[in-house]
Design a protein around this motif. Structure first.
Motif, PDB file in Angstrom:
ATOM      1  N   VAL A  99     -17.332  -4.423  -4.436  1.00  0.00           N
ATOM      2  CA  VAL A  99     -16.472  -3.654  -5.324  1.00  0.00           C
ATOM      3  C   VAL A  99     -16.093  -2.345  -4.628  1.00  0.00           C
ATOM      4  CG1 VAL A  99     -16.327  -2.497  -7.570  1.00  0.00           C
ATOM      5  CG2 VAL A  99     -17.597  -4.650  -7.345  1.00  0.00           C
ATOM      6  N   PRO A 100     -14.813  -1.998  -4.606  1.00  0.00           N
ATOM      7  CA  PRO A 100     -14.412  -0.742  -3.953  1.00  0.00           C
ATOM      8  C   PRO A 100     -15.117   0.453  -4.588  1.00  0.00           C
ATOM      9  CG  PRO A 100     -12.487  -2.075  -4.456  1.00  0.00           C
ATOM     10  CD  PRO A 100     -13.662  -2.725  -5.127  1.00  0.00           C
ATOM     11  N   PRO A 101     -15.548   1.408  -3.776  1.00  0.00           N
ATOM     12  CA  PRO A 101     -16.258   2.562  -4.319  1.00  0.00           C
ATOM     13  C   PRO A 101     -15.339   3.485  -5.107  1.00  0.00           C
ATOM     14  CG  PRO A 101     -15.876   2.847  -1.971  1.00  0.00           C
ATOM     15  CD  PRO A 101     -15.420   1.462  -2.317  1.00  0.00           C
ATOM     16  N   THR A 102     -15.923   4.165  -6.087  1.00  0.00           N
ATOM     17  CA  THR A 102     -15.177   5.142  -6.872  1.00  0.00           C
ATOM     18  C   THR A 102     -15.530   6.560  -6.440  1.00  0.00           C
ATOM     19  OG1 THR A 102     -16.882   5.110  -8.575  1.00  0.00           O
ATOM     20  CG2 THR A 102     -14.994   3.639  -8.881  1.00  0.00           C
ATOM     21  N   SER A 103     -16.483   6.679  -5.505  1.00  0.00           N
ATOM     22  CA  SER A 103     -16.860   7.961  -4.916  1.00  0.00           C
ATOM     23  C   SER A 103     -17.544   7.663  -3.582  1.00  0.00           C
ATOM     24  CB  SER A 103     -17.806   8.742  -5.835  1.00  0.00           C
ATOM     25  OG  SER A 103     -19.006   8.031  -6.023  1.00  0.00           O
ATOM     26  N   ALA A 104     -17.823   8.716  -2.803  1.00  0.00           N
ATOM     27  CA  ALA A 104     -18.470   8.536  -1.500  1.00  0.00           C
ATOM     28  C   ALA A 104     -19.420   9.700  -1.262  1.00  0.00           C
ATOM     29  CB  ALA A 104     -17.427   8.472  -0.388  1.00  0.00           C
ATOM     30  N   CYS A 105     -20.580   9.389  -0.668  1.00  0.00           N
ATOM     31  CA  CYS A 105     -21.511  10.460  -0.305  1.00  0.00           C
ATOM     32  C   CYS A 105     -20.903  11.266   0.838  1.00  0.00           C
ATOM     33  CB  CYS A 105     -22.846   9.872   0.132  1.00  0.00           C
ATOM     34  SG  CYS A 105     -23.786   9.129  -1.219  1.00  0.00           S
ATOM     35  N   CYS A 136       0.837  -1.195   0.000  1.00  0.00           N
ATOM     36  CA  CYS A 136       0.000   0.000   0.000  1.00  0.00           C
ATOM     37  C   CYS A 136       0.873   1.248   0.000  1.00  0.00           C
ATOM     38  CB  CYS A 136      -0.886   0.042   1.252  1.00  0.00           C
ATOM     39  SG  CYS A 136      -2.007  -1.352   1.407  1.00  0.00           S
ATOM     40  N   VAL A 137       0.373   2.292  -0.630  1.00  0.00           N
ATOM     41  CA  VAL A 137       1.043   3.573  -0.528  1.00  0.00           C
ATOM     42  C   VAL A 137       0.601   4.206   0.784  1.00  0.00           C
ATOM     43  CG1 VAL A 137       1.238   3.905  -3.006  1.00  0.00           C
ATOM     44  CG2 VAL A 137      -0.770   4.740  -1.828  1.00  0.00           C
ATOM     45  N   SER A 138       1.372   5.125   1.293  1.00  0.00           N
ATOM     46  CA  SER A 138       1.022   5.731   2.573  1.00  0.00           C
ATOM     47  C   SER A 138      -0.271   6.533   2.445  1.00  0.00           C
ATOM     48  CB  SER A 138       2.150   6.648   3.055  1.00  0.00           C
ATOM     49  OG  SER A 138       2.320   7.718   2.152  1.00  0.00           O
ATOM     50  N   ASP A 139      -1.031   6.566   3.536  1.00  0.00           N
ATOM     51  CA  ASP A 139      -2.261   7.352   3.579  1.00  0.00           C
ATOM     52  C   ASP A 139      -1.891   8.825   3.635  1.00  0.00           C
ATOM     53  OD1 ASP A 139      -3.907   5.190   3.515  1.00  0.00           O
ATOM     54  OD2 ASP A 139      -4.358   5.181   5.651  1.00  0.00           O
ATOM     55  N   GLU A 140      -2.052   9.491   2.530  1.00  0.00           N
ATOM     56  CA  GLU A 140      -1.777  10.920   2.475  1.00  0.00           C
ATOM     57  C   GLU A 140      -3.100  11.660   2.619  1.00  0.00           C
ATOM     58  OE1 GLU A 140       0.377  11.888  -1.050  1.00  0.00           O
ATOM     59  OE2 GLU A 140       1.731  10.205  -0.809  1.00  0.00           O
ATOM     60  N   SER A 141      -3.015  12.892   2.973  1.00  0.00           N
ATOM     61  CA  SER A 141      -4.230  13.699   3.027  1.00  0.00           C
ATOM     62  C   SER A 141      -4.808  13.786   1.624  1.00  0.00           C
ATOM     63  CB  SER A 141      -3.922  15.099   3.541  1.00  0.00           C
ATOM     64  OG  SER A 141      -3.473  15.037   4.868  1.00  0.00           O
ATOM     65  N   CYS A 142      -6.110  13.596   1.540  1.00  0.00           N
ATOM     66  CA  CYS A 142      -6.780  13.686   0.242  1.00  0.00           C
ATOM     67  C   CYS A 142      -6.932  15.151  -0.156  1.00  0.00           C
ATOM     68  CB  CYS A 142      -8.164  13.046   0.318  1.00  0.00           C
ATOM     69  SG  CYS A 142      -8.115  11.269   0.586  1.00  0.00           S
ATOM     70  N   PRO A 143      -6.973  15.412  -1.460  1.00  0.00           N
ATOM     71  CA  PRO A 143      -7.250  16.772  -1.911  1.00  0.00           C
ATOM     72  C   PRO A 143      -8.634  17.219  -1.431  1.00  0.00           C
ATOM     73  CG  PRO A 143      -6.554  15.378  -3.750  1.00  0.00           C
ATOM     74  CD  PRO A 143      -6.759  14.491  -2.559  1.00  0.00           C
ATOM     75  N   ARG A 145      -6.166   2.074   1.599  1.00  0.00           N
ATOM     76  CA  ARG A 145      -7.180   3.103   1.382  1.00  0.00           C
ATOM     77  C   ARG A 145      -6.713   4.018   0.264  1.00  0.00           C
ATOM     78  NH1 ARG A 145      -8.770   5.955   6.779  1.00  0.00           N
ATOM     79  NH2 ARG A 145      -6.589   6.546   6.728  1.00  0.00           N
ATOM     80  N   ARG A 146      -7.693   4.639  -0.416  1.00  0.00           N
ATOM     81  CA  ARG A 146      -7.356   5.583  -1.479  1.00  0.00           C
ATOM     82  C   ARG A 146      -8.362   6.725  -1.472  1.00  0.00           C
ATOM     83  NH1 ARG A 146     -10.109   4.825  -6.681  1.00  0.00           N
ATOM     84  NH2 ARG A 146     -11.768   3.314  -6.341  1.00  0.00           N
ATOM     85  N   CYS A 147      -8.001   7.820  -2.101  1.00  0.00           N
ATOM     86  CA  CYS A 147      -8.863   8.998  -2.160  1.00  0.00           C
ATOM     87  C   CYS A 147      -9.876   8.867  -3.296  1.00  0.00           C
ATOM     88  CB  CYS A 147      -8.028  10.256  -2.390  1.00  0.00           C
ATOM     89  SG  CYS A 147      -6.903  10.625  -1.029  1.00  0.00           S
ATOM     90  N   VAL A 148     -11.130   9.244  -3.007  1.00  0.00           N
ATOM     91  CA  VAL A 148     -12.188   9.279  -4.016  1.00  0.00           C
ATOM     92  C   VAL A 148     -12.982  10.572  -3.844  1.00  0.00           C
ATOM     93  CG1 VAL A 148     -12.402   6.761  -4.181  1.00  0.00           C
ATOM     94  CG2 VAL A 148     -13.853   8.025  -2.586  1.00  0.00           C
TER      95      VAL A 148
END
Length: 101
Positions: free
Chosen positions: A78-84, A39-46, A60-63
């Motif tokens: 299936v991993p989400p491509t966006s989140a409410c 995994c890549v490190s958990d960076e702050s999402c934009p 984890r990844r940013c969406v």
């Protein structure tokens, strides 16, 4: 003998639904799978993005975050491509405060 167009379309839709349903059941995480994933490190999402789990929940990844009334899609397994956004739930393809009310 030619099948009527409606029968042909109905048959194709049924085959498509069965194919998607069967493929969803094939998504299985093998034991100790996450031990082999880098995994890549958990960076702050934009801004306007949030962290969600990836396949098997190893990383984890940013969406993008979807606001109230925005379109959302959820496929089990299936991993989400966006989140409410916070305090919203994906209901029938739309991010809403309450489902069915």
């Amino acid at each position: 003998m030619k099948l009527p167009l409606l029968t042909t379309v109905t048959t194709l839709l049924l085959v498509l639904i069965l194919t998607v349903t069967c493929q969803e059941q094939l998504i299985v995480c093998p034991p100790d799978y996450c031990l082999t994933v880098k995994c890549v490190s958990d960076e702050s999402c934009p801004k306007n993005e949030t962290l969600v789990p990836t396949f098997c929940g190893c990383c984890r990844r940013c969406v993008p975050i979807i606001g109230e009334g925005g379109r959302c899609i959820i496929f089990n397994g299936v991993p989400p491509t966006s989140a409410c956004d916070r305090n919203l739930t994906c209901c029938n393809g739309t991010c809403e405060k309450t489902c069915g009310e």
